[in-house]
Write a protein that holds these residues in place. Structure first.
Motif, PDB file in Angstrom:
ATOM      1  N   GLN A  98       0.821  -1.206   0.000  1.00 13.07           N
ATOM      2  CA  GLN A  98       0.000   0.000   0.000  1.00 13.07           C
ATOM      3  C   GLN A  98       0.865   1.270   0.000  1.00 13.07           C
ATOM      4  O   GLN A  98       0.545   2.234  -0.680  1.00 13.07           O
ATOM      5  CB  GLN A  98      -0.979   0.007   1.186  1.00 13.07           C
ATOM      6  N   ILE A  99       1.953   1.235   0.744  1.00 17.13           N
ATOM      7  CA  ILE A  99       2.872   2.376   0.766  1.00 17.13           C
ATOM      8  C   ILE A  99       3.470   2.592  -0.632  1.00 17.13           C
ATOM      9  O   ILE A  99       3.497   3.710  -1.140  1.00 17.13           O
ATOM     10  CB  ILE A  99       3.987   2.168   1.832  1.00 17.13           C
ATOM     11  N   MET A 101       2.182   1.857  -3.371  1.00 19.13           N
ATOM     12  CA  MET A 101       1.131   2.342  -4.274  1.00 19.13           C
ATOM     13  C   MET A 101       0.718   3.786  -3.945  1.00 19.13           C
ATOM     14  O   MET A 101      -0.209   4.326  -4.537  1.00 19.13           O
ATOM     15  CB  MET A 101      -0.134   1.460  -4.168  1.00 19.13           C
ATOM     16  N   GLY A 102       1.398   4.354  -2.946  1.00 18.34           N
ATOM     17  CA  GLY A 102       1.084   5.717  -2.537  1.00 18.34           C
ATOM     18  C   GLY A 102      -0.186   5.805  -1.700  1.00 18.34           C
ATOM     19  O   GLY A 102      -0.794   6.861  -1.559  1.00 18.34           O
ATOM     20  N   LYS A 103      -0.577   4.675  -1.153  1.00 14.58           N
ATOM     21  CA  LYS A 103      -1.796   4.643  -0.337  1.00 14.58           C
ATOM     22  C   LYS A 103      -1.470   4.511   1.148  1.00 14.58           C
ATOM     23  O   LYS A 103      -0.309   4.423   1.530  1.00 14.58           O
ATOM     24  CB  LYS A 103      -2.684   3.486  -0.807  1.00 14.58           C
ATOM     25  N   ASP A 104      -2.514   4.448   1.960  1.00 15.35           N
ATOM     26  CA  ASP A 104      -2.309   4.391   3.399  1.00 15.35           C
ATOM     27  C   ASP A 104      -2.138   2.954   3.882  1.00 15.35           C
ATOM     28  O   ASP A 104      -2.928   2.074   3.535  1.00 15.35           O
ATOM     29  CB  ASP A 104      -3.505   5.038   4.120  1.00 15.35           C
ATOM     30  N   GLU A 105      -1.097   2.746   4.688  1.00 11.31           N
ATOM     31  CA  GLU A 105      -0.764   1.382   5.143  1.00 11.31           C
ATOM     32  C   GLU A 105      -1.852   0.734   6.002  1.00 11.31           C
ATOM     33  O   GLU A 105      -1.911  -0.488   6.104  1.00 11.31           O
ATOM     34  CB  GLU A 105       0.567   1.386   5.872  1.00 11.31           C
TER      35      GLU A 105
END
Ligand SMILES: [Zn+2]
Length: 136
Positions: A98-99, A101-105
């Motif tokens: 997720q990190i 992918m630029g998303k929140d872990e």
């Protein structure tokens, strides 16, 4: 009319033990700990931590209490299913993914999303059941 605003420690423990039994996570390590949240599954140690901070809870906190416990139990069920060490690896992989992918872990973490949905889907039936049993 007597309004019992607080739920006793005994009744709170009864709810926890019924939930652990029902979801068959009895083999998962459980630890009592003073902390802010009602419950927390510690992925690093494979331990379901239960808060000792609130000996009693207020009636209006029951929804949050049940949702949290059931959410954390879902992690414990995953840990039981895969083995806690394997689950720790899977969980960490998902966080890193997720990190990357630029998303929140946490917010975008599939294990968190599944656990949250499970808690939201199931708290009400337990609420009704425990209420019927006179636990609050
Ligand atoms: Zn969680």
């Amino acid at each position: 009319m007597l309004i019992r605003e607080f739920i006793s420690e005994t009744n709170k423990n009864k709810m926890i033990s019924d939930l652990l039994k029902y979801y068959k996570v009895g083999s998962v390590k459980v630890k009592q700990k003073s902390m802010k949240d009602h419950a927390h599954y510690n992925v690093d140690t494979g331990t379901l931590e239960l808060s000792t901070r609130y000996k009693t809870i207020k009636k209006r906190q029951v929804e949050d209490f049940l949702t949290t416990i059931i959410h954390e139990i879902y992690h414990a069920m995953d840990a039981k299913k895969y083995g806690w060490k394997k689950f720790k690896e899977m969980y960490e992989y998902e966080m890193n993914y997720q990190i990357a992918m630029g998303k929140d872990e946490y917010d975008d973490n599939k294990y968190e999303i599944n656990a949250e949905n499970f808690g939201k889907k199931n708290w009400k039936k337990w609420y009704n059941k425990f209420k019927k049993e006179g636990l609050f």
